[in-house]
Design a protein around this motif. Structure first.
Motif, mmCIF file in Angstrom:
data_model
loop_
_atom_site.group_PDB
_atom_site.id
_atom_site.type_symbol
_atom_site.label_atom_id
_atom_site.label_comp_id
_atom_site.label_asym_id
_atom_site.label_seq_id
_atom_site.Cartn_x
_atom_site.Cartn_y
_atom_site.Cartn_z
ATOM 1 N N LEU A 276 -0.609 57.870 31.453
ATOM 2 C CA LEU A 276 0.847 57.795 31.306
ATOM 3 C C LEU A 276 1.469 59.178 31.154
ATOM 4 N N CYS A 277 0.834 60.052 30.377
ATOM 5 C CA CYS A 277 1.396 61.384 30.151
ATOM 6 C C CYS A 277 1.405 62.209 31.431
ATOM 7 N N PHE A 278 0.278 62.236 32.121
ATOM 8 C CA PHE A 278 0.212 62.980 33.382
ATOM 9 C C PHE A 278 1.162 62.361 34.399
ATOM 10 N N GLY A 279 1.156 61.025 34.484
ATOM 11 C CA GLY A 279 2.010 60.349 35.458
ATOM 12 C C GLY A 279 3.485 60.608 35.217
ATOM 13 N N THR A 280 3.900 60.672 33.961
ATOM 14 C CA THR A 280 5.310 60.945 33.645
ATOM 15 C C THR A 280 5.715 62.319 34.144
ATOM 16 N N GLY A 281 4.867 63.314 33.876
ATOM 17 C CA GLY A 281 5.178 64.655 34.363
ATOM 18 C C GLY A 281 5.149 64.745 35.872
ATOM 19 N N ALA A 282 4.174 64.095 36.496
ATOM 20 C CA ALA A 282 4.026 64.172 37.948
ATOM 21 C C ALA A 282 5.122 63.406 38.683
ATOM 22 N N LEU A 283 5.775 62.473 38.008
ATOM 23 C CA LEU A 283 6.839 61.702 38.652
ATOM 24 C C LEU A 283 8.101 62.526 38.896
ATOM 25 N N ILE A 284 8.361 63.496 38.038
ATOM 26 C CA ILE A 284 9.626 64.244 38.110
ATOM 27 C C ILE A 284 9.825 64.947 39.450
ATOM 28 N N ILE A 303 12.407 71.496 42.143
ATOM 29 C CA ILE A 303 12.165 72.748 41.426
ATOM 30 C C ILE A 303 13.075 72.853 40.207
ATOM 31 N N ALA A 304 14.341 72.479 40.373
ATOM 32 C CA ALA A 304 15.288 72.567 39.252
ATOM 33 C C ALA A 304 14.891 71.624 38.121
ATOM 34 N N MET A 305 14.545 70.378 38.454
ATOM 35 C CA MET A 305 14.188 69.403 37.413
ATOM 36 C C MET A 305 12.909 69.798 36.687
ATOM 37 N N VAL A 306 11.928 70.242 37.446
ATOM 38 C CA VAL A 306 10.666 70.653 36.825
ATOM 39 C C VAL A 306 10.864 71.920 35.994
ATOM 40 N N SER A 307 11.743 72.813 36.438
ATOM 41 C CA SER A 307 12.018 74.027 35.668
ATOM 42 C C SER A 307 12.552 73.681 34.289
ATOM 43 N N VAL A 308 13.506 72.745 34.248
ATOM 44 C CA VAL A 308 14.063 72.321 32.959
ATOM 45 C C VAL A 308 12.962 71.712 32.080
ATOM 46 N N ALA A 309 12.135 70.851 32.688
ATOM 47 C CA ALA A 309 11.068 70.203 31.924
ATOM 48 C C ALA A 309 10.049 71.227 31.411
ATOM 49 N N LEU A 310 9.697 72.215 32.247
ATOM 50 C CA LEU A 310 8.738 73.236 31.823
ATOM 51 C C LEU A 310 9.299 74.097 30.695
ATOM 52 N N LEU A 311 10.577 74.426 30.788
ATOM 53 C CA LEU A 311 11.196 75.202 29.715
ATOM 54 C C LEU A 311 11.189 74.421 28.398
ATOM 55 N N CYS A 312 11.426 73.120 28.496
ATOM 56 C CA CYS A 312 11.429 72.285 27.287
ATOM 57 C C CYS A 312 10.040 72.169 26.676
ATOM 58 N N THR A 313 9.033 71.874 27.508
ATOM 59 C CA THR A 313 7.674 71.746 26.976
ATOM 60 C C THR A 313 7.151 73.084 26.478
ATOM 61 N N GLY A 314 7.524 74.179 27.154
ATOM 62 C CA GLY A 314 7.109 75.493 26.696
ATOM 63 C C GLY A 314 7.719 75.844 25.350
ATOM 64 N N PRO A 325 9.989 80.356 20.625
ATOM 65 C CA PRO A 325 10.037 79.326 21.667
ATOM 66 C C PRO A 325 10.518 79.844 23.012
ATOM 67 N N LEU A 326 11.447 80.809 23.015
ATOM 68 C CA LEU A 326 11.975 81.307 24.285
ATOM 69 C C LEU A 326 10.885 81.981 25.101
ATOM 70 N N ALA A 327 10.071 82.800 24.444
ATOM 71 C CA ALA A 327 8.997 83.495 25.159
ATOM 72 C C ALA A 327 7.993 82.498 25.725
ATOM 73 N N ARG A 328 7.638 81.465 24.949
ATOM 74 C CA ARG A 328 6.685 80.463 25.440
ATOM 75 C C ARG A 328 7.303 79.635 26.556
ATOM 76 N N ALA A 329 8.592 79.351 26.468
ATOM 77 C CA ALA A 329 9.260 78.583 27.519
ATOM 78 C C ALA A 329 9.265 79.359 28.836
ATOM 79 N N LEU A 330 9.590 80.646 28.761
ATOM 80 C CA LEU A 330 9.607 81.469 29.974
ATOM 81 C C LEU A 330 8.204 81.630 30.554
#
Length: 355
Positions: A276-284, A303-314, A325-330
């Motif tokens: 479920l976790c991998f599938g949720t990320g891969a669906l975006i 790219i835009a949607m995944v960028s937002v998600a990566l910044l949030c998880t980072g 958090p900003l450094a890890r997000a980037l």
């Protein structure tokens, strides 16, 4: 510094900001303490008292220049907002980072005592944050990392295929295939890992009736008692220590059996969680193509949607680890976009060769 000279406007503004931040930080610690009991509550209240003392110092230093109450910094306001709505682990992680970067270390207007207090506070908060992280379920961390794997791997796959020049329907089919294959692979790997752990415990754990046989093993017990007698204990004390050694071994065996039971039925749940976790990320990255977006528009939206998600998880992993958090997000975003760029170039090269 000549303390008799009047402070400059820049100093007054800085001191007012210190006053506002100390007041807000004391409020954050009190809010956290309100949700705690026992030792943790007492520690947090002590930290709040210390911040209040610092607040009073700046109030006295400002004197008639104290002015109207000033808003604390954005980071402090955000931490206060988190303290009211979420678990302490997020707030403590941010407070840990804030205490480490306190501005008093390089400000000659700040007394050494306050600067030292803040350094000690960072260690105290670090200890409290470590407690909260230990209590946090490992499944939560696994969910964040699993989702991140799905985001990066499937975006790279989708954009790489797009670079080869195929139609949006082929990209959609590829993205769904990547989602399912990746999620199933993660689930299978997690199932095998947990199952293997359970089987390893089962293979190394004595049978349930082994402990009941120990009193009958007179030779072994006597030999163990002889070891203690050889070290200088009398016969009675040696026998007692031998019995304690066997009792300790029995207790250890019981703990191993309990651990085995706790992992016996966890393989399927771990596999489902990974799926479920991998599938949720891969669906975006697939979503734009599911709704009929063209190749170019779908790629940009993915790219835009995944960028937002990566910044949030980072940012989330940064907060949980007590890092900025900003450094890890980037960093998370750059890694994801770097993988995407490489697969796009390879896809374009493959499309030119095949075409």
């Amino acid at each position: 510094m000549n303390t008799s000279s009047p402070p400059t406007r820049k100093q007054i503004q800085r001191w007012r900001q210190y006053l506002a931040d100390e007041r807000a930080e004391a409020a954050v610690y009190r809010e956290l303490a309100r949700k705690k009991t026992g030792e943790e509550r007492d520690i947090l209240l002590k930290l709040a008292e210390a911040e209040s003392r610092h607040e009073e110092y700046w109030r006295k230093k400002l004197g008639d220049e104290v002015g109207m109450p000033q808003r604390p910094g954005l980071r402090t306001r955000f931490t206060g907002w988190l303290a009211q709505r979420f678990g302490s682990v997020f707030v403590l992680a941010m407070m840990q980072s804030a205490e480490v970067r306190n501005p008093y270390n390089s400000d000659e207007d700040a007394p050494d005592q306050i600067a030292a207090d803040e350094r000690v506070h960072s260690e105290v908060v670090k200890g409290l944050a470590a407690r909260s992280r230990e209590r946090m379920s490992g499944d939560f961390r696994a969910a964040v990392f699993g989702a991140n794997d799905g985001l990066v791997s499937n975006l790279a796959l989708v954009i790489g295929v797009m670079g080869s020049g195929v139609s949006s329907s082929i990209i959609l089919l590829t993205g769904i295939s990547g989602l399912l294959s990746g999620a199933l692979s993660m689930a299978a790997g997690e199932y095998i890992s947990v199952k293997s752990q359970s089987e390893l415990l089962e293979a190394s754990t004595p049978q349930d009736d082994t402990a009941t046989l120990l009193p009958d093993l007179d030779v072994n017990a006597n030999e163990l008692a002889l070891v203690f007698r050889a070290r200088g204990y009398d016969e009675e004390e040696a026998e007692r220590r031998a019995r304690e050694a066997f009792a300790h071994m029995n207790s250890h065996n019981s703990e191993a059996i309990e651990e085995q039971e706790s992992t016996k039925d966890g393989a399927w749940s771990a596999a489902l969680s990974s799926f479920l976790c991998f599938g949720t990320g891969a669906l975006i990255p697939v979503l734009p193509f599911l709704f009929g977006a063209s190749t170019m528009l779908g790629g940009i939206l993915a790219i835009a949607m995944v960028s937002v998600a990566l910044l949030c998880t980072g940012a989330l992993t940064g907060i949980l680890s007590g890092k900025p958090p900003l450094a890890r997000a980037l960093r998370q975003w750059l890694v994801g976009m770097g993988a995407t760029a490489v697969t796009y170039l390879l896809g374009s090269l493959f499309g030119q060769v095949v075409g």
